[in-house]
Each structure stands twice: as structure tokens, then as C-alpha cells.
Design a protein around this motif. Structure first.
Motif, short mmCIF file in Angstrom:
data_model
loop_
_atom_site.label_atom_id
_atom_site.label_comp_id
_atom_site.label_asym_id
_atom_site.label_seq_id
_atom_site.Cartn_x
_atom_site.Cartn_y
_atom_site.Cartn_z
N ALA A 162 56.84 42.05 56.50
CA ALA A 162 57.56 40.99 57.21
C ALA A 162 58.19 41.50 58.50
CB ALA A 162 58.62 40.38 56.31
N ARG A 163 58.22 42.82 58.68
CA ARG A 163 58.82 43.47 59.85
C ARG A 163 60.30 43.11 60.00
NH1 ARG A 163 53.59 42.05 62.32
NH2 ARG A 163 52.42 43.96 62.76
N THR A 164 61.02 43.11 58.88
CA THR A 164 62.44 42.78 58.91
C THR A 164 63.24 43.83 58.13
OG1 THR A 164 62.28 41.39 56.93
CG2 THR A 164 62.03 40.30 59.07
N PHE A 185 61.24 42.73 64.01
CA PHE A 185 60.38 43.35 64.99
C PHE A 185 59.13 42.52 65.23
CE2 PHE A 185 62.68 46.60 62.61
CZ PHE A 185 63.33 47.27 63.64
N SER A 186 58.56 42.70 66.42
CA SER A 186 57.30 42.03 66.75
C SER A 186 56.15 42.96 66.42
CB SER A 186 57.27 41.70 68.25
OG SER A 186 57.19 42.89 69.01
N GLY A 187 54.93 42.46 66.54
CA GLY A 187 53.76 43.28 66.26
C GLY A 187 53.59 44.43 67.23
N ASP A 188 54.16 44.32 68.43
CA ASP A 188 54.00 45.37 69.44
C ASP A 188 54.64 46.68 69.02
OD1 ASP A 188 52.71 43.52 70.99
OD2 ASP A 188 54.48 43.00 72.16
N PHE A 207 57.93 54.05 62.53
CA PHE A 207 57.13 52.84 62.74
C PHE A 207 55.65 53.14 62.50
CE2 PHE A 207 61.04 51.63 64.62
CZ PHE A 207 61.11 50.25 64.46
N TYR A 208 55.12 52.53 61.45
CA TYR A 208 53.72 52.70 61.08
C TYR A 208 52.87 51.89 62.06
CZ TYR A 208 50.06 53.90 57.73
OH TYR A 208 48.96 54.45 57.12
N GLY A 209 51.96 52.57 62.73
CA GLY A 209 51.17 51.91 63.76
C GLY A 209 51.92 51.73 65.05
#
Length: 286
Positions: A162-164, A185-188, A207-209
Motif C-alpha cells: 500500500a506504500r503507507t 509514498f508514490s510509485g516513483d 526502499f525496495y525498487g
């Protein structure tokens, strides 16, 4: 800032770094390896675990507590033996333990997750004086962190997909309160992975990726960004003689042949200096 290469291990899924005494401990979850690296001498020891292993923390008994796929175990480095403390999620055979933190009272908060990363079967548990209980956090596909503030006031829970990140008050008995939004967070930026708190309550996140690790102040302001020559940065540990050396694990998992060729150091351990020292590491009370 750019991270410096420290140690070649080529981990499939390097994780769980923690500074204990004079050494950096970490794991390779998918290859069932447990590592101890002493930077001063340059020596590295490796043990093979009987199951996937997510984390390692010191115990007040002088041995270690590690998070194997089926539950927390005692680990004796001198013999390489593992002894079960508790079985977790016995009804979910595809689940495994993923990440953990010990608070200033010696309690361990740890998360579980679906190893296939598709089902919301992950929960956060508390191991306290040998007893395990489930917290009230909502089920998650990939739990990460948790990170605990040095004064035990709050726990930071990372929902990787969920990037939270949410912040939960911790009661005196370890009960967690409702989650307040802390970061999104955003996908960037990649996916937020492992998280820790430093001595000022700042939160370091791999941060993975995302090719980076970043530090956020207690109010959520980003204060530091460290870039890596590899994409999958999993978690940061703070240690060294003065607590101001950072160590970060990385992963090869999910990289295709072209990416692996371009990222020859993927899965290795990196290091960089920090301004704010590590919070004291308290041995687990179990």
C-alpha cells in the motif's frame, strides 16, 4: 549521499540487519542463511537455518531469538541449534515471519506475511516474556517494520504494497492503539520496506525498487536520502563503535538477467555515516 559497498554476499533477500555488540547480524530470508559480520576484523560467519529466517535479535539469556517461518526460535551461535518458542499461523502454511523490532522494555513486535505476496494474511504479533499475542493491526499482505520509538511511545507499521506507514500509540502492556497516517509514498519512490528508529525518534526506511534509503523526522519531514547502486534496498541498521555507522541489506529477488548484470552488487551489504546515533538495543526479555 552515496552508500559504500561493504560486504559481498549476493543475498536473494537480504534483510533484518542489526548491530549486536561488535558485529552486524543479518539474514538471507529465501536462502535460509543467518550471518554475523565483524567489520573490525573483516570476518563473516554463516549459519544455515531449518526454515526461511526473517530476523535475529539478542536475548537477555545471552543467546539469540530468530524469526523462522513457523515462529520465533532460540538460536545458539556456538552450536548452531534452534529451539522453538512458539508456532505462529499454523493454519496458514504459506505464511512466514518477516520483520521485527525489540522495544526498550525487551518486548519483540514482529510481523507475518504471505510468502507469495498475494493474500492479506499478514499480522503483527507481540512476544513478551515468552508469550505471544496478536495485536489489533489490520491484516496486511506484506508487513514491514515494525519500528518502535526509543521511548516506547509509538510503533510505526509499514504496509509495503500500500506504500503507507501508520503510527500507533503503545500502551504500558504493549497494546497498540489505532493507526494515524504517518507517511504515504508514490510509485516513483519504490516500496517502503524495513524501518527502524534512531535515538531521536527519526525513522530510517529502505526502499525496495527505489535505489535509496531515507530518514524521516518524527513529524514526517525527510531529513536524509542515501542513494545506492542497486535497486532493492531492504533495511538499515545503525551501529559501529559510536552508533553512527549505518549498514543496509539489499536483495537480488525480482531482478531479471539484464538487471542482475547491470546491478552486479545486488544482494550485498552497504554502509554510510549518519549524524544521529542508534537507539540503545535492549536484549529481548524472552
Amino acid at each position: 549521499m552515496e552508500a559504500s559497498h561493504l560486504l559481498s554476499v549476493g543475498a536473494e533477500l537480504g534483510e533484518g540487519p542489526v548491530w549486536i555488540g561488535d558485529a552486524l547480524w543479518f539474514v538471507d530470508i529465501k536462502r535460509l542463511h543467518l550471518y554475523r559480520h565483524r567489520p573490525e576484523s573483516g570476518t563473516t560467519d554463516r549459519w544455515d537455518a531449518p526454515e526461511m529466517v526473517g530476523w535475529v535479535l539478542p536475548s537477555h539469556r545471552g543467546d539469540m531469538i530468530v524469526g523462522l517461518q513457523s515462529g520465533p526460535h532460540r538460536f545458539a551461535p556456538d552450536t548452531g541449534s534452534f529451539t522453538r518458542i512458539a508456532t505462529i499461523d499454523a493454519d496458514l502454511p504459506d505464511n512466514r515471519l518477516n520483520d521485527a523490532a525489540v522495544d526498550a522494555r525487551g518486548s519483540i513486535f514482529f510481523g507475518t506475511m504471505d510468502n507469495e505476496e498475494t493474500r492479506p494474511n499478514g499480522c503483527v504479533y507481540l512476544l513478551d516474556h515468552g508469550a505471544v499475542r496478536k495485536t489489533v493491526l489490520d491484516a496486511t499482505i506484506i508487513t514491514n517494520g515494525p519500528a518502535v520509538a526509543p521511548d516506547c511511545s509509538h510503533l510505526f507499521h509499514v504496509d509495503t504494497l500500500a506504500r503507507t506507514i501508520t503510527r500507533h500509540a503503545i500502551a504500558g502492556d504493549g497494546t497498540l492503539g489505532p493507526g494515524d497516517p504517518f507517511l504515504a509514498f508514490s510509485g516513483d519512490e519504490g516500496h517502503p520496506d524495513g524501518a527502524i528508529c534512531d535515538s531521536e525518534g527519526g525513522v530510517w526506511i529502505g526502499f525496495y525498487g527505489g535505489w535509496a534509503a531515507r530518514r524521516y523526522a518524527p513529524d514526517g519531514t525527510m531529513t536524509d536520502e542515501v542513494r545506492f547502486p542497486v535497486a532493492n534496498v531492504t533495511k538499515v541498521a545503525l551501529g559501529g563503535p559510536d552508533g553512527r555507522t549505518a549498514y543496509a541489506t539489499t536483495a537480488r529477488q525480482g531482478l531479471d538477467a539484464a538487471a542482475l548484470e547491470a546491478q552486479s552488487l545486488a544482494g550485498d551489504v552497504f554502509t554510510f555515516p549518519v549524524a544521529v546515533a542508534a537507539a540503545p538495543l535492549v536484549p529481548a526479555n524472552s
